[in-house]
Design a protein around this motif. Structure first.
Motif, mmCIF file in Angstrom:
data_model
loop_
_atom_site.group_PDB
_atom_site.id
_atom_site.type_symbol
_atom_site.label_atom_id
_atom_site.label_comp_id
_atom_site.label_asym_id
_atom_site.label_seq_id
_atom_site.Cartn_x
_atom_site.Cartn_y
_atom_site.Cartn_z
ATOM 1 N N GLU A 78 0.849 -1.187 0.000
ATOM 2 C CA GLU A 78 0.000 0.000 0.000
ATOM 3 C C GLU A 78 0.884 1.236 0.000
ATOM 4 O O GLU A 78 1.838 1.341 0.780
ATOM 5 C CB GLU A 78 -0.924 -0.014 1.221
ATOM 6 C CG GLU A 78 -1.928 -1.169 1.169
ATOM 7 C CD GLU A 78 -2.670 -1.350 2.476
ATOM 8 O OE1 GLU A 78 -1.985 -1.397 3.522
ATOM 9 O OE2 GLU A 78 -3.899 -1.448 2.455
ATOM 10 N N SER A 79 0.582 2.167 -0.892
ATOM 11 C CA SER A 79 1.440 3.339 -1.056
ATOM 12 C C SER A 79 0.614 4.607 -1.160
ATOM 13 O O SER A 79 -0.588 4.581 -1.433
ATOM 14 C CB SER A 79 2.303 3.189 -2.313
ATOM 15 O OG SER A 79 1.489 3.190 -3.475
ATOM 16 N N ARG A 80 1.295 5.727 -0.969
ATOM 17 C CA ARG A 80 0.647 7.031 -1.103
ATOM 18 C C ARG A 80 0.152 7.235 -2.533
ATOM 19 O O ARG A 80 -0.954 7.714 -2.749
ATOM 20 C CB ARG A 80 1.654 8.121 -0.716
ATOM 21 C CG ARG A 80 1.067 9.524 -0.620
ATOM 22 C CD ARG A 80 2.169 10.522 -0.290
ATOM 23 N NE ARG A 80 1.635 11.860 -0.114
ATOM 24 C CZ ARG A 80 1.237 12.379 1.034
ATOM 25 N NH1 ARG A 80 1.306 11.639 2.130
ATOM 26 N NH2 ARG A 80 0.769 13.605 1.118
ATOM 27 N N LEU A 81 0.990 6.837 -3.501
ATOM 28 C CA LEU A 81 0.608 6.972 -4.906
ATOM 29 C C LEU A 81 -0.625 6.126 -5.216
ATOM 30 O O LEU A 81 -1.552 6.585 -5.884
ATOM 31 C CB LEU A 81 1.768 6.546 -5.809
ATOM 32 C CG LEU A 81 1.488 6.564 -7.320
ATOM 33 C CD1 LEU A 81 1.137 7.972 -7.784
ATOM 34 C CD2 LEU A 81 2.681 6.011 -8.085
ATOM 35 N N GLY A 82 -0.643 4.901 -4.720
ATOM 36 C CA GLY A 82 -1.766 4.020 -4.960
ATOM 37 C C GLY A 82 -3.054 4.548 -4.363
ATOM 38 O O GLY A 82 -4.129 4.442 -4.970
ATOM 39 N N SER A 83 -2.965 5.139 -3.173
ATOM 40 C CA SER A 83 -4.162 5.666 -2.518
ATOM 41 C C SER A 83 -4.711 6.881 -3.250
ATOM 42 O O SER A 83 -5.878 7.237 -3.085
ATOM 43 C CB SER A 83 -3.851 6.031 -1.058
ATOM 44 O OG SER A 83 -2.880 7.063 -0.991
ATOM 45 N N VAL A 84 -3.864 7.534 -4.064
ATOM 46 C CA VAL A 84 -4.327 8.660 -4.877
ATOM 47 C C VAL A 84 -4.906 8.163 -6.203
ATOM 48 O O VAL A 84 -5.971 8.584 -6.642
ATOM 49 C CB VAL A 84 -3.169 9.646 -5.155
ATOM 50 C CG1 VAL A 84 -3.594 10.706 -6.177
ATOM 51 C CG2 VAL A 84 -2.730 10.315 -3.871
ATOM 52 N N LEU A 85 -4.186 7.220 -6.832
ATOM 53 C CA LEU A 85 -4.586 6.740 -8.157
ATOM 54 C C LEU A 85 -5.848 5.884 -8.125
ATOM 55 O O LEU A 85 -6.669 5.947 -9.046
ATOM 56 C CB LEU A 85 -3.445 5.931 -8.786
ATOM 57 C CG LEU A 85 -2.224 6.713 -9.263
ATOM 58 C CD1 LEU A 85 -1.186 5.753 -9.833
ATOM 59 C CD2 LEU A 85 -2.603 7.760 -10.302
ATOM 60 N N ASP A 86 -6.002 5.067 -7.096
ATOM 61 C CA ASP A 86 -7.112 4.117 -7.059
ATOM 62 C C ASP A 86 -8.484 4.789 -7.154
ATOM 63 O O ASP A 86 -9.292 4.413 -8.019
ATOM 64 C CB ASP A 86 -7.022 3.244 -5.808
ATOM 65 C CG ASP A 86 -8.069 2.150 -5.806
ATOM 66 O OD1 ASP A 86 -7.985 1.252 -6.666
ATOM 67 O OD2 ASP A 86 -8.981 2.187 -4.959
ATOM 68 N N PRO A 87 -8.800 5.775 -6.297
ATOM 69 C CA PRO A 87 -10.114 6.422 -6.440
ATOM 70 C C PRO A 87 -10.267 7.193 -7.743
ATOM 71 O O PRO A 87 -11.366 7.308 -8.278
ATOM 72 C CB PRO A 87 -10.193 7.354 -5.220
ATOM 73 C CG PRO A 87 -8.783 7.547 -4.781
ATOM 74 C CD PRO A 87 -8.069 6.287 -5.123
ATOM 75 N N ILE A 88 -9.146 7.724 -8.277
ATOM 76 C CA ILE A 88 -9.215 8.419 -9.561
ATOM 77 C C ILE A 88 -9.615 7.439 -10.657
ATOM 78 O O ILE A 88 -10.459 7.734 -11.515
ATOM 79 C CB ILE A 88 -7.861 9.077 -9.902
ATOM 80 C CG1 ILE A 88 -7.594 10.255 -8.963
ATOM 81 C CG2 ILE A 88 -7.838 9.546 -11.357
ATOM 82 C CD1 ILE A 88 -6.236 10.904 -9.160
ATOM 83 N N ALA A 89 -9.002 6.247 -10.633
ATOM 84 C CA ALA A 89 -9.319 5.223 -11.641
ATOM 85 C C ALA A 89 -10.776 4.802 -11.552
ATOM 86 O O ALA A 89 -11.449 4.631 -12.576
ATOM 87 C CB ALA A 89 -8.403 4.015 -11.442
ATOM 88 N N ASP A 90 -11.289 4.623 -10.331
ATOM 89 C CA ASP A 90 -12.685 4.231 -10.145
ATOM 90 C C ASP A 90 -13.634 5.284 -10.715
ATOM 91 O O ASP A 90 -14.584 4.964 -11.435
ATOM 92 C CB ASP A 90 -12.990 4.031 -8.652
ATOM 93 C CG ASP A 90 -12.217 2.859 -8.069
ATOM 94 O OD1 ASP A 90 -11.729 2.025 -8.841
ATOM 95 O OD2 ASP A 90 -12.104 2.798 -6.828
ATOM 96 N N LYS A 91 -13.371 6.533 -10.361
ATOM 97 C CA LYS A 91 -14.234 7.623 -10.815
ATOM 98 C C LYS A 91 -14.171 7.778 -12.333
ATOM 99 O O LYS A 91 -15.191 8.019 -12.988
ATOM 100 C CB LYS A 91 -13.834 8.925 -10.121
ATOM 101 C CG LYS A 91 -14.128 8.958 -8.621
ATOM 102 C CD LYS A 91 -13.607 10.237 -7.990
ATOM 103 C CE LYS A 91 -13.973 10.327 -6.513
ATOM 104 N NZ LYS A 91 -13.399 9.220 -5.720
ATOM 105 N N LEU A 92 -12.975 7.659 -12.879
ATOM 106 C CA LEU A 92 -12.816 7.816 -14.324
ATOM 107 C C LEU A 92 -13.569 6.731 -15.082
ATOM 108 O O LEU A 92 -14.185 7.001 -16.120
ATOM 109 C CB LEU A 92 -11.329 7.776 -14.684
ATOM 110 C CG LEU A 92 -10.971 8.114 -16.133
ATOM 111 C CD1 LEU A 92 -11.474 9.509 -16.496
ATOM 112 C CD2 LEU A 92 -9.461 8.031 -16.328
ATOM 113 N N LEU A 93 -13.538 5.508 -14.573
ATOM 114 C CA LEU A 93 -14.242 4.403 -15.221
ATOM 115 C C LEU A 93 -15.739 4.685 -15.290
ATOM 116 O O LEU A 93 -16.370 4.554 -16.347
ATOM 117 C CB LEU A 93 -13.983 3.098 -14.466
ATOM 118 C CG LEU A 93 -14.714 1.851 -14.997
ATOM 119 C CD1 LEU A 93 -14.289 1.556 -16.429
ATOM 120 C CD2 LEU A 93 -14.437 0.648 -14.093
ATOM 121 N N VAL A 94 -16.312 5.070 -14.180
ATOM 122 C CA VAL A 94 -17.746 5.357 -14.119
ATOM 123 C C VAL A 94 -18.094 6.598 -14.942
ATOM 124 O O VAL A 94 -19.016 6.583 -15.783
ATOM 125 C CB VAL A 94 -18.200 5.549 -12.659
ATOM 126 C CG1 VAL A 94 -19.613 6.114 -12.592
ATOM 127 C CG2 VAL A 94 -18.126 4.224 -11.902
#
Length: 203
Positions: A78-94
């Motif tokens: 678990e990383s700082r970068l991952g915690s930023v990218l993950d919700p961005i990826a979810d939102k972008l998909l939807v």
């Protein structure tokens, strides 16, 4: 290298979100415009191929949402970068797929309004999270209600693809029922967004 795998999968989800939404729009374009260059061959074949890719991209991206989190915990990556990218990826998909659905349906106000609310909410929350993570205070954790909202948004976004496979995507009551579901998703999105903005960073 293994510890970077969750973030690689998250970036892949971002690519699939953009590529899948583009393919969905193109599949609609080729299905209604048969005046295409010869090198593209049969427009109906192109439309079906692009549509199949859009569906496959969404499925793989949705699965990766669970996979990258599971791998991050499993590998203690678990990383700082991952915690930023993950919700961005979810939102972008939807958001990307919802925007394409709106364009395909001719951008009716009944759909454009809730989709705009969802997209704007996601943009504000994403910017807020990025600012919070760049400051001295720890970022706000994702609430259980926000996780539920994301899961519901994924299902609502996937429904037109499922309806297309089932051949019921042009049935009026199915479309109207789905639009109502989008309104409910927008309401939940705004509620969780306001809840997020009202909370204070926690250590």
């Amino acid at each position: 290298m293994l510890k970077a795998l969750p973030n690689i999968i998250t970036v892949l989800r971002i690519v699939l979100a953009i590529g899948g939404a583009w393919a969905l729009w193109q599949s609609y374009f080729w299905s209604v415009d048969y005046n295409v260059p010869l090198w593209l061959g049969d427009a109906s074949v192109a439309a079906r191929t692009l549509g199949a890719f859009a569906i496959a991209a969404f499925i793989v991206a949705a699965i990766s949402d669970w996979l990258d989190g599971w791998l991050a915990r499993r590998l203690s990556a678990e990383s700082r970068l991952g915690s930023v990218l993950d919700p961005i990826a979810d939102k972008l998909l939807v958001d990307a797929y919802l925007l394409v659905y709106t364009m395909i349906l001719g951008s009716p106000v009944t759909l454009a309004v809730p989709v705009a609310a969802i997209v704007l909410r996601d943009a504000v929350i994403t910017l807020t999270r990025m600012v919070a993570r760049g400051g001295p205070e720890p970022a706000l954790p994702v609430s259980a209600s926000a996780k539920l909202k994301t899961a519901i948004a994924m299902v609502v976004t996937a429904f037109p693809l499922i309806a297309a496979i089932a051949g019921i995507h042009t049935v009026l009551w199915v479309v109207e029922g789905w639009i109502i579901a989008v309104w409910l998703t927008a309401a939940m999105s705004l509620a969780t967004g306001l809840g997020y903005l009202r909370r204070k960073p926690q250590a």
